[in-house]
Design an enzyme around this catalytic site. Structure first.
Site, PDB file in Angstrom:
ATOM      1  N   SER A  10       0.840  -1.201   0.000  1.00  0.00           N
ATOM      2  CA  SER A  10       0.000   0.000   0.000  1.00  0.00           C
ATOM      3  C   SER A  10       0.873   1.248   0.000  1.00  0.00           C
ATOM      4  O   SER A  10       1.645   1.489   0.940  1.00  0.00           O
ATOM      5  CB  SER A  10      -0.894   0.005   1.237  1.00  0.00           C
ATOM      6  N   HIS A  35      -1.084  -1.303  -4.345  1.00  0.00           N
ATOM      7  CA  HIS A  35      -2.347  -0.941  -3.680  1.00  0.00           C
ATOM      8  C   HIS A  35      -2.409   0.577  -3.484  1.00  0.00           C
ATOM      9  O   HIS A  35      -1.506   1.187  -2.921  1.00  0.00           O
ATOM     10  CB  HIS A  35      -2.423  -1.651  -2.332  1.00  0.00           C
ATOM     11  N   ASP A  37      -4.723   3.703  -2.031  1.00  0.00           N
ATOM     12  CA  ASP A  37      -5.818   4.022  -1.112  1.00  0.00           C
ATOM     13  C   ASP A  37      -6.389   5.400  -1.410  1.00  0.00           C
ATOM     14  O   ASP A  37      -5.714   6.419  -1.237  1.00  0.00           O
ATOM     15  CB  ASP A  37      -5.306   3.968   0.334  1.00  0.00           C
ATOM     16  N   MET A  39      -9.124   8.124  -0.398  1.00  0.00           N
ATOM     17  CA  MET A  39      -9.964   8.520   0.745  1.00  0.00           C
ATOM     18  C   MET A  39     -10.523   9.916   0.514  1.00  0.00           C
ATOM     19  O   MET A  39      -9.806  10.802   0.026  1.00  0.00           O
ATOM     20  CB  MET A  39      -9.132   8.519   2.029  1.00  0.00           C
ATOM     21  N   HIS A  68      -8.298   0.928  -4.003  1.00  0.00           N
ATOM     22  CA  HIS A  68      -9.251   0.761  -2.894  1.00  0.00           C
ATOM     23  C   HIS A  68      -9.954   2.098  -2.659  1.00  0.00           C
ATOM     24  O   HIS A  68      -9.347   3.034  -2.147  1.00  0.00           O
ATOM     25  CB  HIS A  68      -8.436   0.318  -1.656  1.00  0.00           C
ATOM     26  N   MET A  70     -12.204   4.372  -0.773  1.00  0.00           N
ATOM     27  CA  MET A  70     -12.876   4.634   0.521  1.00  0.00           C
ATOM     28  C   MET A  70     -13.601   5.962   0.386  1.00  0.00           C
ATOM     29  O   MET A  70     -13.206   6.979   0.962  1.00  0.00           O
ATOM     30  CB  MET A  70     -11.823   4.663   1.641  1.00  0.00           C
ATOM     31  N   MET A 139     -11.454  -5.853   5.391  1.00  0.00           N
ATOM     32  CA  MET A 139     -10.628  -4.920   6.159  1.00  0.00           C
ATOM     33  C   MET A 139     -10.294  -5.565   7.505  1.00  0.00           C
ATOM     34  O   MET A 139     -11.176  -6.077   8.195  1.00  0.00           O
ATOM     35  CB  MET A 139     -11.371  -3.597   6.408  1.00  0.00           C
ATOM     36  N   GLY A 144      -9.002   4.160   6.963  1.00  0.00           N
ATOM     37  CA  GLY A 144      -8.736   5.589   7.127  1.00  0.00           C
ATOM     38  C   GLY A 144      -7.268   5.915   7.358  1.00  0.00           C
ATOM     39  O   GLY A 144      -6.819   6.991   6.995  1.00  0.00           O
ATOM     40  N   PHE A 145      -6.535   4.973   7.947  1.00  0.00           N
ATOM     41  CA  PHE A 145      -5.139   5.262   8.300  1.00  0.00           C
ATOM     42  C   PHE A 145      -4.274   4.021   8.172  1.00  0.00           C
ATOM     43  O   PHE A 145      -4.768   2.908   8.379  1.00  0.00           O
ATOM     44  CB  PHE A 145      -5.051   5.780   9.748  1.00  0.00           C
ATOM     45  N   GLY A 146      -3.007   4.224   7.858  1.00  0.00           N
ATOM     46  CA  GLY A 146      -2.046   3.125   7.869  1.00  0.00           C
ATOM     47  C   GLY A 146      -1.512   2.933   9.288  1.00  0.00           C
ATOM     48  O   GLY A 146      -1.772   3.750  10.178  1.00  0.00           O
ATOM     49  N   GLY A 147      -0.800   1.845   9.489  1.00  0.00           N
ATOM     50  CA  GLY A 147      -0.089   1.641  10.750  1.00  0.00           C
ATOM     51  C   GLY A 147      -0.935   1.223  11.936  1.00  0.00           C
ATOM     52  O   GLY A 147      -0.481   1.316  13.075  1.00  0.00           O
ATOM     53  N   ASP A 177      -6.567  -6.401   4.292  1.00  0.00           N
ATOM     54  CA  ASP A 177      -5.931  -5.079   4.309  1.00  0.00           C
ATOM     55  C   ASP A 177      -5.961  -4.484   5.715  1.00  0.00           C
ATOM     56  O   ASP A 177      -7.034  -4.231   6.265  1.00  0.00           O
ATOM     57  CB  ASP A 177      -6.694  -4.168   3.331  1.00  0.00           C
ATOM     58  N   GLY A 178      -4.769  -4.269   6.275  1.00  0.00           N
ATOM     59  CA  GLY A 178      -4.651  -3.584   7.562  1.00  0.00           C
ATOM     60  C   GLY A 178      -3.889  -4.404   8.589  1.00  0.00           C
ATOM     61  O   GLY A 178      -4.274  -5.528   8.903  1.00  0.00           O
ATOM     62  N   GLY A 179      -2.779  -3.864   9.058  1.00  0.00           N
ATOM     63  CA  GLY A 179      -2.015  -4.536  10.114  1.00  0.00           C
ATOM     64  C   GLY A 179      -1.359  -5.832   9.678  1.00  0.00           C
ATOM     65  O   GLY A 179      -1.107  -6.710  10.500  1.00  0.00           O
ATOM     66  N   GLY A 199       1.175  -1.967   4.076  1.00  0.00           N
ATOM     67  CA  GLY A 199       1.674  -0.610   3.899  1.00  0.00           C
ATOM     68  C   GLY A 199       2.869  -0.337   4.784  1.00  0.00           C
ATOM     69  O   GLY A 199       4.018  -0.370   4.345  1.00  0.00           O
ATOM     70  N   SER A 200       2.597  -0.095   6.075  1.00  0.00           N
ATOM     71  CA  SER A 200       3.685   0.285   6.990  1.00  0.00           C
ATOM     72  C   SER A 200       4.719  -0.828   7.129  1.00  0.00           C
ATOM     73  O   SER A 200       5.910  -0.544   7.303  1.00  0.00           O
ATOM     74  CB  SER A 200       3.117   0.677   8.356  1.00  0.00           C
TER      75      SER A 200
HETATM   76  O1  5RP Z   1      -6.837   0.777   3.387  1.00  0.00           O
HETATM   77  C1  5RP Z   1      -5.975   1.123   4.168  1.00  0.00           C
HETATM   78  C2  5RP Z   1      -6.296   2.011   5.324  1.00  0.00           C
HETATM   79  O2  5RP Z   1      -7.633   2.326   5.303  1.00  0.00           O
HETATM   80  C3  5RP Z   1      -4.536   0.732   3.932  1.00  0.00           C
HETATM   81  O3  5RP Z   1      -4.459  -0.041   2.750  1.00  0.00           O
HETATM   82  C4  5RP Z   1      -3.993  -0.059   5.103  1.00  0.00           C
HETATM   83  O4  5RP Z   1      -4.168   0.591   6.311  1.00  0.00           O
HETATM   84  C5  5RP Z   1      -2.546  -0.436   4.889  1.00  0.00           C
HETATM   85  O5  5RP Z   1      -1.740   0.046   5.886  1.00  0.00           O
HETATM   86  P1  5RP Z   1      -1.036  -0.869   6.997  1.00  0.00           P
HETATM   87  O6  5RP Z   1      -0.497  -2.093   6.295  1.00  0.00           O
HETATM   88  O7  5RP Z   1       0.019   0.026   7.543  1.00  0.00           O
HETATM   89  O8  5RP Z   1      -2.099  -1.237   8.025  1.00  0.00           O
HETATM   90 FE   FE2 Z   2      -6.391  -0.148   1.477  1.00  0.00          FE
END
Ligand code: 5RP
Ligand code: FE2
Length: 217
Positions: A10, A35, A37, A39, A68, A70, A139, A144-147, A177-179, A199-200
């Protein structure tokens, strides 16, 4: 059964001042998809990019763009994102009044349609369109946010969604997607996920190739 697993880094956690370089770097490091994002500050409490930037990313990329959305009222922007170069266009079921129509619109625009569920949205929300989409994204954080930290019940949701697909004879991709990191990747892949967004974990590492490799089974 062994399924192929794709990694879709991401760009949300990349250096936006060097976006093209970052795209080339993760591709050289083994990314299967990119990927992106999008928003709008309404569906989620954050604002990122629009079709113009997707078009710029497309110029730098050789791998498919996994976009993606959002955003509320995605039907207003699907054509613009497809034209900008989105290969896969994913819409939130929570944002679509006429989900089936939006899926048709994405296909008509020349992209592969996918649908995404927030962590608290029941899997039954996609049951009637499973045969119409190329992918379902679950999800594993609130968008809304990475990390953010991985929401653990996602693993069981992946398992139940894979069972729903198996029961219908479908081998549709399940993306998470996420964490995602090496440990959570293993758990969702064991449950039936086939595409991992990270992403992170990727962009926060010094060695993108090692990070991507560590996500693969
Ligand atoms: O859709 C997303 C956030 O809404 C991102 O794709 C997702 O958060 C990726 O970031 P990480 O891998 O750091 O969690
Ligand atoms: Fe995403």
């Amino acid at each position: 059964m062994t399924r192929r697993v794709l990694v879709s880094p991401s760009l949300l956690s990349s250096d936006f001042g060097r976006l093209a370089e970052e795209v080339r770097a993760v591709e050289a490091a083994g990314a299967d998809w990119i990927h992106v994002d999008v928003m709008d500050g309404r569906f989620v409490p954050n604002i990122t990019i629009g079709p113009v930037v997707v078009e710029a990313i497309k110029k730098a990329a050789t791998r498919p763009l996994d976009v993606h959305l959002m955003i509320v009222e995605p039907e207003k922007y699907v054509d613009a994102f497809a034209k900008a170069g989105a290969d896969i266009l994913t819409v939130h079921v929570e944002a679509c009044t006429h989900l089936h129509r939006v899926i048709q619109q994405i296909r008509h625009a020349g992209a592969k349609p996918a649908v995404v569920l927030n962590p608290a949205t029941p899997l039954s929300a996609v049951e009637e369109v499973l045969g119409d989409v190329d992918m379902v994204l679950l999800m594993s954080v609130n968008p809304g946010f990475g990390g953010q930290s991985f929401i653990a019940p996602t693993v069981d949701r992946v398992r139940r969604l894979r069972a729903m697909m198996d029961a219908r004879g479908l081998s549709t991709d399940i993306e998470v997607d996420g964490g995602i990191n090496a440990e959570t990747a293993r758990r969702v892949v064991d449950a039936g996920a086939t595409v991992l967004v990270a992403g992170s974990y990727v962009f926060g590492s010094k060695d993108y190739a090692a990070a991507i490799r560590s996500l693969r089974p």
